[in-house]
Each structure stands twice: as structure tokens, then as C-alpha cells.
Design an enzyme around this catalytic site. Structure first.
Site, PDB file in Angstrom:
ATOM      1  N   THR A   1      -7.562 -21.642  49.080  1.00  0.00           N
ATOM      2  CA  THR A   1      -8.927 -21.922  49.530  1.00  0.00           C
ATOM      3  C   THR A   1      -9.867 -21.448  48.434  1.00  0.00           C
ATOM      4  OG1 THR A   1      -8.350 -21.622  51.862  1.00  0.00           O
ATOM      5  CG2 THR A   1     -10.672 -21.434  51.285  1.00  0.00           C
TER       6      THR A   1
ATOM      7  N   ARG B   1      -7.646 -23.084  59.684  1.00  0.00           N
ATOM      8  CA  ARG B   1      -6.425 -23.879  59.596  1.00  0.00           C
ATOM      9  C   ARG B   1      -5.711 -23.936  60.945  1.00  0.00           C
ATOM     10  NH1 ARG B   1      -3.544 -20.962  54.665  1.00  0.00           N
ATOM     11  NH2 ARG B   1      -2.017 -22.654  54.893  1.00  0.00           N
TER      12      ARG B   1
ATOM     13  N   ILE C   1     -10.109 -14.776  51.408  1.00  0.00           N
ATOM     14  CA  ILE C   1      -9.831 -16.178  51.702  1.00  0.00           C
ATOM     15  C   ILE C   1      -8.457 -16.474  51.102  1.00  0.00           C
ATOM     16  CG2 ILE C   1     -12.214 -16.985  51.900  1.00  0.00           C
ATOM     17  CD1 ILE C   1     -12.164 -17.900  49.045  1.00  0.00           C
ATOM     18  N   ASP C   2      -7.788 -17.477  51.644  1.00  0.00           N
ATOM     19  CA  ASP C   2      -6.420 -17.769  51.225  1.00  0.00           C
ATOM     20  C   ASP C   2      -6.347 -18.188  49.759  1.00  0.00           C
ATOM     21  OD1 ASP C   2      -5.609 -17.294  53.850  1.00  0.00           O
ATOM     22  OD2 ASP C   2      -5.870 -19.389  54.414  1.00  0.00           O
ATOM     23  N   LYS C   3      -5.161 -18.048  49.192  1.00  0.00           N
ATOM     24  CA  LYS C   3      -4.921 -18.401  47.790  1.00  0.00           C
ATOM     25  C   LYS C   3      -5.428 -19.809  47.463  1.00  0.00           C
ATOM     26  CE  LYS C   3      -1.141 -19.549  44.639  1.00  0.00           C
ATOM     27  NZ  LYS C   3       0.325 -19.739  44.494  1.00  0.00           N
TER      28      LYS C   3
END
Length: 304
Positions: free
Chosen positions: A141, A238, A137-139
Site C-alpha cells: 500500500t 482489504r 500501512i501494508d508493504k
């Protein structure tokens, strides 16, 4: 480096090269073999091929097995929020702001650095920089991630992602008031030609992507939604929410410049479910919204 050579017979005619080699080479997992093919360690009749190459009888296949790299990722003791752990898998709740694995510009302070200090038995399929990492998962998130502690568990979890049987639900705040209660976004995602660091909905060099969403709560100018991933493309939620005109609040890459004050996109991976690789039992975990997310919702309710 070790070199192996195989001759393809009639029984493997028309079989994908990665599947054929996983049959011929019992030491390498199919995922590992796919990695070798991508890194051009596999030659068919002296030429580089892709993983979807279909074998022909008489093909001569050479594998140059790369030497194991010394793991140069430093173990860093961290107070990890671990929801589950056994000999095969680990489920961790990643805080917003933490990068999942080392990359240029992020050599320390990542989840992998913390995992290596917590346990030494992590799968090696994804290489030395991403031990145990099955999905990301993104930084900015927050939320739940499953981690594999051996290669057998890793392959099982990856296959479940491929088969779309892993349950992944996120909560997000988006700009705009969504009028309908439910929706499905089925739109392919690929690299943005104008910005190689971003993804976009495109037909060129794209991958199938599906996101289901439902409205949880509406505010004056925003909506709280639950998004369920059917596929897992880079920045999928996103990109998809921007595509339908409701970009995530706080998103510096895909959202509007005038947005809510928040440290990154307002997105939390709150629910994760999968079948345990060894016991075949379905496990499901739920992580509550982080405090800053809760405080933002309270602010939006007061602003109505």
C-alpha cells in the site's frame, strides 16, 4: 535492570493498572507502561496482570524496568518523499513495495532504516525496531504516514488515533461494480482461525472496526472507491471490502486469483490529517496517486 515497588492506596482503588502507574511513576509514559505490562515486567502481588486490571487498595506493584537495547537497525540513506517535518512530527509518502519497519525477513530497506538516516530524533515508545512509528500501512500500500520525533508527540498522535480524530482517506480499485454511492461497513475484525497470517470478520477475539466508503468512478467490472477509516485494524480496508463482496484488485491475500495486473493491492493512503501535538493546529496533507495507479485507471477507462 532497575526495580521499583509501589503500594496502591485508597485513592487509586478501581483505577486501571496502567493509569495508576502513570500517576505513580512520572518517568514512564502511559504508553511505555502499557508496553512493560504486556512484556510482563509488571507484577501485582507477585502475579502478571493485563493492562485493564483494576487496582485494589493494598496491592503491591513491582516494575522491573528493562535495560535499553542497543539499536541494531542500520541507518540507510534513502530518497524519502517527505511532505512535512518539524521538531515533533514528520509526514512521509511511502512508496508501494516498501516495508514500514524491520521484521523477520525484512531487516533492511524499510522506511525505518531510511528515517534513521534522515534524522536521529525519533520517539522510542514502540521499541528499537519501530522508532517513531505511530501507525502502519501494508508493504504494497502506498501513501502517507505520520512519524513521531519524540515521546510526547507520539503519545498525542496515538491518542488522536484512539479518539478517532485522525483523518485517513484511501483510494482503492475493487472487483465488481458497486451499485450504491456511499456505504459504511461496521464489522469486527480478528485473526482468521484457518490462517493465522490473515484477518477476517469474526465475533471471536475481534476488535471493533468501521470503514466508510464512497464511489468515485465505475468501470465495466471494477469500481474506484474512497475509503475513510474510523478505526485502524490490520488489513481493515482489504478485509472489509472482501466482506461486502467487492475485494481489492491485485490483492494476493484477500482478492480473487484472476485479477488486474498490479504489484499488490490497488490501495493508496492519499489523505492524512491530524492536530499538531505542540501547536494544536490541524494539519492535512494529500499525496497524489502513484503513476502505476493512474495508468491502471486509464486502462480501465479504455476497457469500458
Amino acid at each position: 535492570m532497575d526495580k521499583l515497588q509501589y503500594s496502591i492506596d485508597e485513592t487509586l482503588q478501581g483505577v486501571r493498572i496502567d493509569k495508576a502507574l502513570s500517576t505513580l511513576n512520572q518517568e514512564g509514559s502511559r504508553t511505555q507502561i502499557q508496553q512493560w505490562i504486556k512484556e510482563q515486567h509488571v507484577l501485582v502481588n507477585g502475579s502478571v496482570v493485563k493492562t485493564n486490571y483494576k487496582c485494589s487498595a493494598g496491592d503491591i506493584v513491582e516494575i522491573t524496568i528493562p535495560e535499553l537495547e542497543e539499536l541494531d537497525v542500520v541507518a540507510e540513506p534513502m530518497d524519502l518523499d517527505i511532505y512535512y517535518e518539524d521538531a515533533d512530527v514528520l509526514v512521509v509518502n511511502k512508496p508501494r513495495g516498501m516495508v514500514v519497519h524491520p521484521a523477520p525477513g525484512h531487516h533492511s530497506g524499510t522506511l525505518v532504516n531510511g528515517l534513521m538516516a534522515h534524522c536521529t530524533d525519533l520517539s522510542g515508545i514502540n521499541g528499537v525496531m519501530r522508532p517513531g512509528i505511530v501507525h502502519r500501512i501494508d508493504k504494497d500500500t502506498s501513501g502517507l504516514l505520520m512519524v513521531a520525533k519524540n515521546d510526547v508527540a507520539h503519545e498525542s498522535l496515538v491518542q488522536q488515533l484512539v479518539d478517532k480524530t485522525v483523518t485517513r482517506k484511501y483510494q482503492a480499485v475493487v472487483h465488481g461494480v458497486i451499485p450504491h454511492d456511499y456505504g459504511t461497513i461496521d464489522a469486527p475484525i480478528g485473526r482468521d482461525k484457518k490462517d493465522r497470517q490473515s484477518m477476517t470478520v469474526t465475533e471471536e477475539n475481534s476488535k471493533h472496526a468501521v470503514t466508510h466508503f464512497r464511489v468515485i468512478e465505475r468501470f465495466k467490472a471494477h469500481t474506484l472507491v474512497e475509503c475513510q477509516l474510523e478505526t485502524g485494524r490490520t488489513h481493515q480496508i482489504r478485509v472489509h471490502m472482501k466482506y461486502i463482496g467487492f475485494p481489492l484488485a491485485g490483492d494476493p491475500k484477500y482478492g480473487p486469483k484472476k485479477t488486474l495486473k498490479f504489484n499488490g493491492q490497488v490501495l493508496h493512503a492519499g489523505l492524512l490529517g491530524f492536530v499538531h501535538p505542540r501547536t494544536q493546529e490541524y494539519l492535512e496533507f494529500e499525496a497524489p496517486l502513484p503513476q502505476d495507479f493512474v495508468e491502471l485507471l486509464e486502462y480501465l477507462r479504455k476497457s469500458n
